[in-house]
Structure formats: C-alpha cells, structure tokens
Design a protein around this motif. Structure first.
Motif, PDB file in Angstrom:
ATOM      1  N   ASN A  53       0.888  -1.129   0.138  1.00  0.00           N
ATOM      2  CA  ASN A  53      -0.013  -0.190   0.048  1.00  0.00           C
ATOM      3  C   ASN A  53       0.811   1.087   0.029  1.00  0.00           C
ATOM      4  N   PHE A  54       2.253   1.101   0.107  1.00  0.00           N
ATOM      5  CA  PHE A  54       2.818   2.312   0.054  1.00  0.00           C
ATOM      6  C   PHE A  54       3.107   2.970  -1.134  1.00  0.00           C
ATOM      7  N   TYR A  55       2.791   4.218  -1.227  1.00  0.00           N
ATOM      8  CA  TYR A  55       2.748   5.051  -2.531  1.00  0.00           C
ATOM      9  C   TYR A  55       1.556   4.773  -3.383  1.00  0.00           C
ATOM     10  N   LEU A 152      12.024   0.528  -6.424  1.00  0.00           N
ATOM     11  CA  LEU A 152      11.937  -0.123  -5.173  1.00  0.00           C
ATOM     12  C   LEU A 152      10.329  -0.752  -5.170  1.00  0.00           C
ATOM     13  N   LEU A 153       9.574  -0.424  -6.286  1.00  0.00           N
ATOM     14  CA  LEU A 153       8.342  -0.361  -6.156  1.00  0.00           C
ATOM     15  C   LEU A 153       7.719  -1.762  -7.288  1.00  0.00           C
ATOM     16  N   ALA A 154       6.773  -2.409  -6.618  1.00  0.00           N
ATOM     17  CA  ALA A 154       6.093  -3.295  -7.594  1.00  0.00           C
ATOM     18  C   ALA A 154       5.257  -2.544  -8.687  1.00  0.00           C
ATOM     19  N   LEU A 155       5.712  -1.846  -9.319  1.00  0.00           N
ATOM     20  CA  LEU A 155       5.202  -0.936 -10.462  1.00  0.00           C
ATOM     21  C   LEU A 155       5.784  -1.147 -11.749  1.00  0.00           C
ATOM     22  N   ARG A 156       5.185  -0.635 -12.925  1.00  0.00           N
ATOM     23  CA  ARG A 156       5.682  -1.111 -14.292  1.00  0.00           C
ATOM     24  C   ARG A 156       6.441   0.199 -14.827  1.00  0.00           C
ATOM     25  N   GLU A 157       6.592   1.339 -14.146  1.00  0.00           N
ATOM     26  CA  GLU A 157       7.061   2.449 -14.579  1.00  0.00           C
ATOM     27  C   GLU A 157       8.407   2.365 -15.165  1.00  0.00           C
TER      28      GLU A 157
END
Length: 368
Positions: A53-55, A152-157
């Motif tokens: 849930n961070f960010y 650091l995030l589980a995002l596709r950027e």
C-alpha cells in the motif's frame, strides 16, 4: 513467507545481479546496493503486506497477477490477458515466483533489471565516460532518485521508461514494432501516442517538409499533438459507447492550462481537487525530494524553445509523442508526474543532445 526469508531473497537477488554487473559501470553496482537497502527498509518499516500500500496500492494488484500466473490459476478471459495482466511486466516476475521468490519481490526485481538496462543505455551514450558527466546524465534522464524510487516498487514505470527509450532511439523497424507491442500491453494510450507521432513524423519527412525548426514551429508541434491526443481520446470514448459531453463543454483555456502544466511538471496544480489524494504542500515536498520531475520537463521545454535549430528527428518525435500523450491524459483523472514518467528518460536524452552543442558552435553554423 517470513520477513527474514524476504530479506534473504532480496540479498540473493542483489548478490546475483552484482556478479552479473561486476564488469559494468560502478553506477550499476551502486544502484543494486541502494535497491537492496531500500527494499529491505520498506519491508522492515511496513511489513510484507502493508508495503504493497506504500505510495500506490496498484502493487497489490500486480502481485495478485503474478500469484495467478505462477500458480497457473489465471483467467481464460482474453480481455484479462490483453488489458489487465500487463504481461510484459508480470510474466517475467511469475517465472521468479514459480521458483519460490516472493511475488512482490519478483516484481521489484524486474523493475530493477529494467532500471539497470536503462542506466546502461544512458551511460553507453556518453562518450567519453566522465564521472561528473555521467552523474549529471543519469540525473537528467531520471536514472537518479526518481528512477531508483520506482525500482523499489512493484510498479511497471521503469519498464515503460526503458521501452519508450528503446522505441525512440532504435533505428531498427523490427525493434520498434516489438517495443510498441510491449508498450501497448502495459499502457495502450501510451502506445497510441507513440505510433501516431511516428506516423506523422514519417509523413512529414516523406513530404519533404523538413526545414530548420523554429520556436514557433515547435509550438505548432505541441498544438498539433495536443489536438491529435484529444481526437484519440474522443475516438476511445466513442468506440466504448461513452458520451463526449464531458470534454466538448470544457473551456479552451482550462485545457490549455492543464496541457501546459505537464511541460513544467506541475500537473497537480491544474488537476481537479477531487482527483488529488495529497495536499498541495505534500505534493510540493515530493517535487523537492525528486526535483528531476520538474527539472526534466521544464528544461526539455525551455531548451527546445531557446535552441530550436538543434531539434533533430528524435527531438521532434519525443515532443510530438509527448504532446499527443498529454492531449490524451489531461482529459482523464489520471494526469500526474507518474503518468509522464515513461517520457522522462527520452526527454533527458534530448536535453543532453542540445547541451553537447556549444553556443559558439551554433553561432558559427548559423552564420554559415
């Protein structure tokens, strides 16, 4: 999985990547070390579940997709495969998940690998390689703080940053087709903007309309791109059977202000209040922490207008595709610097291209 096992897996991934990058630039090894410290810090602070849930809680969705893929419990719906699964990002992570790596950590590992590949591309474009020059190049191409943050995030950027950069810089038609297919699976309207811009630039060149760019001409590209983006958005609504009333009645000045704010990284100041989750002070603080989110688009815009005669084919492609993209996203509720991150690296490369040319040299060439 326990937090201790998560930390151990993080260290194993970092150790393996350090071995693979040992003969590469020291910057890649530094990024791997920072990534491992950051990932461990996040799980220590928020725990295995709450870190998602961070960010952005989008991380939770991508983690669930990886879980489904790695356990072969995925949907048979074609729409899920094409629109929801984001396969270029989640499928590699599912391979790691299938061998026992935590799903969220697997996604973060994919984010890091894409970030390292992008960093290597930027470094290889800087000849000769000078420490201070490379450090500035990495900052101005979003391979510094903001790129590190997204790794650091589980995002596709970071994957989209890499794919957009490869699409713009490659001379291979086959590579471009592959990049656009992957981008389409990650963010369809981003792919649409890139394809539309590439087609317009190709037609422009074939009609032999090339001439020495002027500041007014580049402003015309922005206006043209924004209009094309609006039309693409309208076509998307029409194809889905939605009403166009929401955009038809919007004042031109309002649209122009929202579009212009994207070129200086201050989208939140023109967004509707109900679509902004944080306070203005919090958003300004984030901009200070990640100053490149303002510096890159502002410098990109300013340098093209001040030195338009240096705008080559890649510069025009980046400007036009970004303008089309902005024309699309400013009509949605998802206009933010995160939405524009895929263009940050190529904007930085345009900036570096212009800065390589000294004003004295430009004066001599213009005089001749």
């Amino acid at each position: 999985m326990s937090e201790q096992m998560y930390v151990l897996q993080t260290l194993l991934i970092a150790g393996l990547l350090l071995m693979l990058c040992w003969r590469e630039s020291v910057w890649l090894r530094v990024q791997i070390l920072v990534w491992s410290i950051g990932v461990i810090s996040l799980v220590a602070r928020f725990g295995l579940d709450e870190q998602l849930n961070f960010y952005s809680n989008d991380q939770r969705f991508y983690t669930s997709v990886v879980n489904d893929l790695s356990t072969q419990q995925y949907s048979a719906d074609l729409d899920w495969w094409l629109n929801s699964a984001k396969l270029p990002y989640t499928l590699p992570a599912s391979v790691l998940g299938a061998i026992g790596i935590d799903s969220s950590l697997a996604l973060k590992a994919v984010s890091l690998i894409c970030f390292l590949m992008l960093t290597r591309d930027v470094i290889n474009s800087q000849i000769p390689v000078i420490l201070t020059k490379v450090s500035f190049s990495l900052f101005i191409t979003a391979c510094g703080g903001i790129g590190m943050f997204y790794s650091l995030l589980a995002l596709r950027e970071t994957m989209m940053m890499l794919l957009v950069t490869r699409f713009v810089t490659t001379s291979s038609p086959a590579t471009r087709v592959l990049m656009i297919l992957l981008i389409f699976l990650l963010r369809p309207h981003l792919a649409a903007a890139l394809v539309a811009a590439a087609v317009i630039i190709m037609l422009w060149d074939q009609l032999q309309l090339r001439h020495r760019p002027s500041g007014l001409g580049l402003l015309g590209i922005v206006v043209l791109g924004s209009y094309v983006g609006l039309q693409l958005f309208s076509f998307g609504l029409w194809s889905q059977g939605s009403s166009l009333s929401g955009i038809v009645g919007r004042p031109v000045t309002d649209s122009a202000t929202r579009i212009a704010s994207n070129f200086v990284g201050l989208q939140f100041l023109t967004a509707r209040s109900e679509t902004v989750e944080f306070s203005v002070n919090s958003l300004l603080l984030l901009r200070i922490m990640f100053s490149e989110t303002i510096i890159i688009p502002t410098l990109f815009t300013a340098i093209l207008l001040i030195r338009p005669h240096l705008a080559n084919a890649q510069s025009r492609l980046v400007l036009l595709s970004f303008s089309i993209y902005v024309g699309l996203v400013t009509n949605t509720d998802f206009n933010s610097f995160r939405q524009n991150i895929p263009f940050a690296a190529v904007m930085g490369l345009v900036i570096l291209h212009h800065l390589k040319r000294s004003p004295a040299r430009d004066f001599v060439e213009t005089s001749n």
